[in-house]
Design a protein around this motif. Sequence first.
Motif, PDB file in Angstrom:
ATOM      1  N   UNK A  40       0.980  -1.310  -0.333  1.00 58.10           N
ATOM      2  CA  UNK A  40       0.078   0.121   0.066  1.00 58.10           C
ATOM      3  C   UNK A  40       1.250   1.487  -0.114  1.00 58.10           C
ATOM      4  N   UNK A  41       2.122   0.903   0.599  1.00 60.73           N
ATOM      5  CA  UNK A  41       3.029   2.198   0.291  1.00 60.73           C
ATOM      6  C   UNK A  41       3.074   2.529  -1.053  1.00 60.73           C
ATOM      7  N   UNK A  42       3.119   4.807  -0.592  1.00 62.34           N
ATOM      8  CA  UNK A  42       3.570   5.486  -1.317  1.00 62.34           C
ATOM      9  C   UNK A  42       4.702   5.447  -1.352  1.00 62.34           C
ATOM     10  N   UNK A  43       6.048   5.086  -2.244  1.00 65.40           N
ATOM     11  CA  UNK A  43       7.244   5.137  -2.025  1.00 65.40           C
ATOM     12  C   UNK A  43       7.160   6.775  -2.411  1.00 65.40           C
ATOM     13  N   UNK A  44       6.849   7.641  -3.441  1.00 68.12           N
ATOM     14  CA  UNK A  44       7.771   8.778  -3.813  1.00 68.12           C
ATOM     15  C   UNK A  44       6.556   9.778  -2.825  1.00 68.12           C
ATOM     16  N   UNK A  45       5.642   9.045  -1.235  1.00 69.12           N
ATOM     17  CA  UNK A  45       5.549  10.263  -0.484  1.00 69.12           C
ATOM     18  C   UNK A  45       5.996   9.569   0.786  1.00 69.12           C
ATOM     19  N   UNK A  46       6.881   8.671   0.728  1.00 67.81           N
ATOM     20  CA  UNK A  46       7.856   8.891   1.863  1.00 67.81           C
ATOM     21  C   UNK A  46       8.889   9.039   2.336  1.00 67.81           C
ATOM     22  N   UNK A  60       5.233   9.016   6.126  1.00 65.52           N
ATOM     23  CA  UNK A  60       5.098   8.614   4.761  1.00 65.52           C
ATOM     24  C   UNK A  60       3.728   9.667   4.699  1.00 65.52           C
ATOM     25  N   UNK A  61       2.757   9.176   3.706  1.00 63.31           N
ATOM     26  CA  UNK A  61       2.016   9.939   3.540  1.00 63.31           C
ATOM     27  C   UNK A  61       1.251   8.517   2.364  1.00 63.31           C
ATOM     28  N   UNK A  62      -0.542   8.610   3.245  1.00 62.69           N
ATOM     29  CA  UNK A  62      -0.867   7.974   1.529  1.00 62.69           C
ATOM     30  C   UNK A  62      -2.011   9.122   0.752  1.00 62.69           C
ATOM     31  N   UNK A  63      -2.594   8.910  -0.215  1.00 65.76           N
ATOM     32  CA  UNK A  63      -3.595   9.812  -0.638  1.00 65.76           C
ATOM     33  C   UNK A  63      -5.217   8.817  -0.502  1.00 65.76           C
ATOM     34  N   UNK A  76      -7.081  14.248   0.458  1.00 62.65           N
ATOM     35  CA  UNK A  76      -6.096  14.612   2.346  1.00 62.65           C
ATOM     36  C   UNK A  76      -5.968  13.402   2.134  1.00 62.65           C
ATOM     37  N   UNK A  77      -3.839  14.223   3.175  1.00 63.13           N
ATOM     38  CA  UNK A  77      -2.596  13.267   2.856  1.00 63.13           C
ATOM     39  C   UNK A  77      -3.362  12.425   4.518  1.00 63.13           C
ATOM     40  N   UNK A  78      -2.491  11.337   4.342  1.00 60.52           N
ATOM     41  CA  UNK A  78      -2.761  10.374   5.578  1.00 60.52           C
ATOM     42  C   UNK A  78      -1.490   9.822   6.241  1.00 60.52           C
ATOM     43  N   UNK A  79      -1.337  10.842   7.226  1.00 60.80           N
ATOM     44  CA  UNK A  79       0.421  10.970   7.643  1.00 60.80           C
ATOM     45  C   UNK A  79       0.447   9.390   7.923  1.00 60.80           C
ATOM     46  N   UNK A  80       1.115   9.048   7.845  1.00 62.34           N
ATOM     47  CA  UNK A  80       1.632   7.517   8.352  1.00 62.34           C
ATOM     48  C   UNK A  80       3.046   7.490   8.954  1.00 62.34           C
TER      49      UNK A  80
END
Length: 409
Positions: A40-46, A60-63, A76-80
């Motif tokens: 599930x991770x979005x590497x460009x957002x981590x 990191x963040x999820x879209x 929304x950016x789901x910060x994680x």
Amino acid sequence: MTTELRELRQEDWDEYYAALELAFGGVAEAREESELWNALVEFHRCFGAWEGGTCVGTTGAFSFRLCVPGGSLVDAAGVTMVSVAATHRRRGILTSMMRRQLDDVRAKGEFLAVLTASEPAIYGRFGYGTATFATKAEIDTSRVSLSVPAGTDDVGLRYTKPADVHEACEELYARRVSERPGMLARQPGWERLGLLDPESERHGASPLQCVVAERDGELVGYARFQVKPDWDMAGPKGTVRLRDLEAADPVAYAALWRFLFGIDLTSTVEAHSRPTDDAVFHLVSDVRRCRIQVRDSLHVRLVEVAAALEARAYRTPVNLVLDVEDAFCPWNAGRWRLTGDLKGATCERTEDDADLALSVRDLGSAYLGGVSLTSLAAAGRVRELRPGALAEAATAFGSDVAPWLPHGF
């Protein structure tokens, strides 16, 4: 040594995730769980903070698509996955990661960032406010009964394997999202989260079970749960651990709860992360024996104040000037005129006198309608500068239903 903050690469995942696990106690997650997050991770957002070849910080963040008051779904950016190694505290690593992340969120055109906090005290200084709460209940089903609405007996129930009906369950969940602020429209792949069931996390309970509610051949509700058997000298006293429950109408909802209450050899239903206004507490005969506990859940950060306030609807007409304090994202600071109603809103810079003064953190708390501006004012966190403005704003910002985050991330 110099700490470098850089975007996560696929080849760095194992070390990045090991650093995260170490920061959370050093107990490795089940393989199924770590593999799901890797998928599930979005590497460009981590981003990782690296000291030489060692990862000492992660974020990191999820879209996501988040429901806001009025029923709209907004980006929304789901910060994680936020952590800093215990050896590298008080060096500004977390601040640098939060700075980089919020700048990145803004550059992507997202005007909201959200998170669930392992420690709520951490994120207020970065502008995140507690916006939703979750209820935990331990219901003594040996002494609590249910009063169900007419028609409950007409709902059919059947056991099924969770994976066999997950598509139909996801369709029902998707229909429910726009009905309650705080809910997330699950993106492809996220349906797997509801089926995650590592044996190491069961702690003596059964594998995940599922019962669906049907009417005229249509799925109108589902419950996913586990049963943990237990006995003493008086007999069986097992626990039903409720994972998820969704229903299309009050009758299907009541039928599922009645089923959970009646599972053989059990005397407790344990429900986690339910809405604070969950209807089950109006079905039970004795709410005191439900042992209700409430804790914070979703924290909200307005990255772009104007766009965020324009994205939601307002329960009553509102026309007021907000004086917003935001030291971490200074582009939000200053006075904004908000004009809106149930049909929509506009929010623009203004030099007019302010009606209310508050921080972006407290605006985030009030954003989904579950935290009253009146309550925040009573705590000294919102200042009324024009008589009557607080009542006007508190009513307009409210929600008919409590905002709720159904699952973590």
